[in-house]
Design an enzyme around this catalytic site. Structure first.
Site, PDB file in Angstrom:
ATOM      1  N   HIS A   1      36.914 107.087  90.879  1.00 51.82           N
ATOM      2  CA  HIS A   1      37.976 107.380  91.215  1.00 51.82           C
ATOM      3  C   HIS A   1      38.956 108.228  90.880  1.00 51.82           C
ATOM      4  O   HIS A   1      38.076 108.838  89.533  1.00 51.82           O
ATOM      5  CB  HIS A   1      38.530 105.436  91.407  1.00 51.82           C
ATOM      6  CG  HIS A   1      40.735 105.978  91.082  1.00 51.82           C
ATOM      7  ND1 HIS A   1      41.441 106.046  90.960  1.00 51.82           N
ATOM      8  CD2 HIS A   1      41.258 105.575  92.348  1.00 51.82           C
ATOM      9  CE1 HIS A   1      42.797 105.952  91.453  1.00 51.82           C
ATOM     10  NE2 HIS A   1      42.377 105.870  92.403  1.00 51.82           N
TER      11      HIS A   1
ATOM     12  N   LYS B   1      46.336  94.762  91.168  1.00 56.48           N
ATOM     13  CA  LYS B   1      45.339  94.814  92.240  1.00 56.48           C
ATOM     14  C   LYS B   1      44.596  93.261  92.687  1.00 56.48           C
ATOM     15  O   LYS B   1      43.462  92.429  92.817  1.00 56.48           O
ATOM     16  CB  LYS B   1      43.903  95.583  92.426  1.00 56.48           C
ATOM     17  CG  LYS B   1      44.690  96.943  92.648  1.00 56.48           C
ATOM     18  CD  LYS B   1      43.029  97.940  92.047  1.00 56.48           C
ATOM     19  CE  LYS B   1      43.141  99.643  92.209  1.00 56.48           C
ATOM     20  NZ  LYS B   1      44.262 100.043  93.343  1.00 56.48           N
TER      21      LYS B   1
ATOM     22  N   CYS C   1      41.941 108.791  96.625  1.00 58.98           N
ATOM     23  CA  CYS C   1      41.535 109.371  95.022  1.00 58.98           C
ATOM     24  C   CYS C   1      40.224 109.061  94.274  1.00 58.98           C
ATOM     25  O   CYS C   1      39.708 109.010  93.846  1.00 58.98           O
ATOM     26  CB  CYS C   1      42.026 107.939  93.920  1.00 58.98           C
ATOM     27  SG  CYS C   1      45.032 108.374  94.267  1.00 58.98           S
TER      28      CYS C   1
ATOM     29  N   GLN D   1      37.959  97.157  90.958  1.00 58.42           N
ATOM     30  CA  GLN D   1      37.792  96.939  92.245  1.00 58.42           C
ATOM     31  C   GLN D   1      37.182  95.342  91.977  1.00 58.42           C
ATOM     32  O   GLN D   1      37.328  94.494  92.825  1.00 58.42           O
ATOM     33  CB  GLN D   1      37.740  97.718  92.958  1.00 58.42           C
ATOM     34  CG  GLN D   1      38.253  98.993  93.707  1.00 58.42           C
ATOM     35  CD  GLN D   1      39.677  98.929  93.972  1.00 58.42           C
ATOM     36  OE1 GLN D   1      39.732  97.184  94.526  1.00 58.42           O
ATOM     37  NE2 GLN D   1      40.180  99.341  94.136  1.00 58.42           N
TER      38      GLN D   1
ATOM     39  N   ASP E   1      34.940 100.222  84.949  1.00 62.28           N
ATOM     40  CA  ASP E   1      35.766 100.257  85.601  1.00 62.28           C
ATOM     41  C   ASP E   1      35.849  99.398  86.369  1.00 62.28           C
ATOM     42  O   ASP E   1      35.279  99.307  87.688  1.00 62.28           O
ATOM     43  CB  ASP E   1      36.452 101.951  86.447  1.00 62.28           C
ATOM     44  CG  ASP E   1      36.914 102.015  87.546  1.00 62.28           C
ATOM     45  OD1 ASP E   1      38.280 100.850  87.331  1.00 62.28           O
ATOM     46  OD2 ASP E   1      37.815 103.071  87.781  1.00 62.28           O
TER      47      ASP E   1
HETATM   48  N1  PLP Z   1      39.346 103.029  89.536  1.00 60.90           N
HETATM   49  C1  PLP Z   1      39.095 102.313  90.291  1.00 60.90           C
HETATM   50  C2  PLP Z   1      38.190 101.997  90.937  1.00 60.90           C
HETATM   51  C3  PLP Z   1      40.379 102.225  91.613  1.00 60.90           C
HETATM   52  O1  PLP Z   1      40.153 101.111  92.948  1.00 60.90           O
HETATM   53  C4  PLP Z   1      41.944 101.871  91.159  1.00 60.90           C
HETATM   54  C5  PLP Z   1      42.815 102.489  92.027  1.00 60.90           C
HETATM   55  O2  PLP Z   1      42.870 101.844  93.340  1.00 60.90           O
HETATM   56  C6  PLP Z   1      42.626 102.729  89.406  1.00 60.90           C
HETATM   57  C7  PLP Z   1      40.549 103.052  88.914  1.00 60.90           C
HETATM   58  C8  PLP Z   1      43.427 103.275  89.276  1.00 60.90           C
HETATM   59  O3  PLP Z   1      43.790 101.801  89.203  1.00 60.90           O
HETATM   60  P1  PLP Z   1      45.401 101.820  88.576  1.00 60.90           P
HETATM   61  O4  PLP Z   1      46.150 102.811  89.620  1.00 60.90           O
HETATM   62  O5  PLP Z   1      45.848 100.352  88.950  1.00 60.90           O
HETATM   63  O6  PLP Z   1      45.983 102.091  87.172  1.00 60.90           O
END
Ligand code: PLP
Length: 408
Positions: free
Chosen positions: A125, A228, A366, A205, A202
């Site tokens: 992401h 999430k 993203c 998900q 990270d």
């Molecule tokens: N990393 C992953 C794999 C994501 O799917 C997302 C959001 O969809 C993020 C990071 C960013 O999360 P946040 O916008 O809650 O900071």
């Protein structure tokens, strides 16, 4: 293990938003990867806290402030227990996954030097790419990228081969928000550690669908977002191994992160407060505990199993439709289905599905480098949570059957 009709009805009762309409159609919410809905326990707790216990945390001797502080710290221990961290000091509250990664890149990254290398993957992401690029522009580090195979699995041989004397960090996602691939993060962490390289996972998900165990994975940092995982917006968690967090400079300066301030010399608070400058969203953090209650009462194994069944059921039905191509077919896959219909633009498909009440995501999610790797501008993405039903999956498929002739 199968979720019963009664169980799913009880779960859905807790999410009034699922009863709303979009136009004259019943909402079918399949955008859970972007954000999941929030059960009434969490919403009512936020309401209760605003009406009974709103006071700033860690600041006052008065009863309300003590209560608010206790509630916030209760959530910290809840998170610690949930992810099996060794100490509450290893749990830092942030605004989300994004801020947590920025914190590590800005603070831990201060020790990196020009020519040092960090390893990312092509399925990251933007939140796990851009903070490292910002660091790159400040320090001159090099970013090395692990590729995927046709199923959307990481090329582990290539990952192994990228480590060398200049490698200082590896950062990768636990589950891809586009492909759904569940990465072998324990194995990847082990490989990095063999080279003495610290690792950030990270978990944005993963945390909603499984219970990430810090002792088992062995990673140095793990990050995720409350919104999430049935929790409030604007709250995230950075887990960091204590000795690393202790060795890192503060990320932001301000109230609450200090021991003593003078114009000559300022000293910083102990963990975790060193990394929590300013007033946090203490109401949201306190209410986040109720999201853990929800997941625990529902049962994380049941959540995972139900989502997996929805994934298999919907995938099979989707593949039977003309022109549908699914991106991400790893055997170990979370309940995320990215697809396109013939040459139709993902936006057109998503727009028409919305008119039929189906809320799902379109675009690059993203993850533009991944889209470039796949040679497409974007996908339509359906993603499931525990409150979704097989009837909803059927209605989504029926809606798509109506849309396909309009776009092909
Ligand atoms: N990393 C992953 C794999 C994501 O799917 C997302 C959001 O969809 C993020 C990071 C960013 O999360 P946040 O916008 O809650 O900071």
């Amino acid at each position: 293990m199968e979720i019963t009709k009664e169980e799913i009805e009880n779960i859905r009762e807790k999410f009034p938003i699922l009863r709303r309409k979009v136009g004259d159609k019943d909402l079918i919410y399949l955008d859970n990867t972007a954000t999941s809905q929030t059960p009434v326990e969490v919403v009512e707790d936020i309401n209760y806290l605003y009406t009974h216990t709103k006071a700033n945390v860690h600041r006052g001797v008065h009863t309300l402030s003590q209560e608010a502080t206790d509630l916030q710290e209760h959530t910290r221990r809840r998170v610690q227990g949930w992810i099996n961290a060794s100490s509450f000091e290893e749990i830092i509250f942030t605004r989300g996954t994004t801020e947590a990664i920025n914190l590590v890149a800005s603070s831990f990254g201060q020790r990196f030097r020009e020519g040092d290398e960090i390893i990312l993957t092509v399925m990251e992401h933007h939140a796990n790419i851009v903070p490292w690029q910002l660091l790159q522009s400040r320090t001159g580090i090099k970013i090395r990228v692990v590729d995927i195979n046709d199923k959307g699995e990481l090329d582990l041989d290539q990952y192994r081969s990228l480590f060398n004397d200049r490698t200082v960090f590896a950062s990768f996602t636990h589950i891809s928000n586009v492909l759904g691939t569940v990465n072998p993060v324990k194995e990847m962490t082990r490989i990095a550690h063999e080279h003495g390289v610290p690792v950030l996972v990270d978990g944005a998900q993963a945390a909603p669908h499984l219970r990430p165990d810090m002792q088992d994975i062995g990673c140095d940092f793990y990050v995720f977002s409350a919104h999430k995982m049935y929790g409030p917006t604007g709250i995230g968690v950075l887990y960091g191994r204590k000795e690393l967090l202790e060795s890192m400079p503060p990320y932001q300066g301000g109230g609450e992160m200090i021991k003593h301030v003078s114009f000559e010399h300022t000293t910083f608070a102990d963990l975790p407060f060193k990394f929590e400058a300013g007033t946090p969203d203490f109401v949201g953090i306190a209410a986040f505990a109720k999201a853990f209650d929800f997941m625990e009462e529902t049962g994380i194994d049941l959540i995972a199993e139900h989502e997996h069944q929805l994934l298999e059921y919907t995938t099979e039905k989707l593949l039977a439709l003309p022109g549908v191509k699914i991106y991400g077919t790893a055997p170990d896959k979370a309940a995320v289905i990215s697809f396109n219909v013939g040459d139709a633009h993902n936006y057109d498909v998503g727009f028409l599905l919305d008119k039929l009440g189906v809320a799902l995501r379109t675009g690059h999610h993203c993850a533009q480098p991944l889209m470039e790797r796949l040679g497409i501008p974007g996908t339509v993405r359906a993603s499931f949570a525990v409150y979704n039903t097989f009837e909803e999956a059927d209605r989504f498929i029926e809606a798509l059957k109506r849309v396909i002739p309009m776009v092909m």
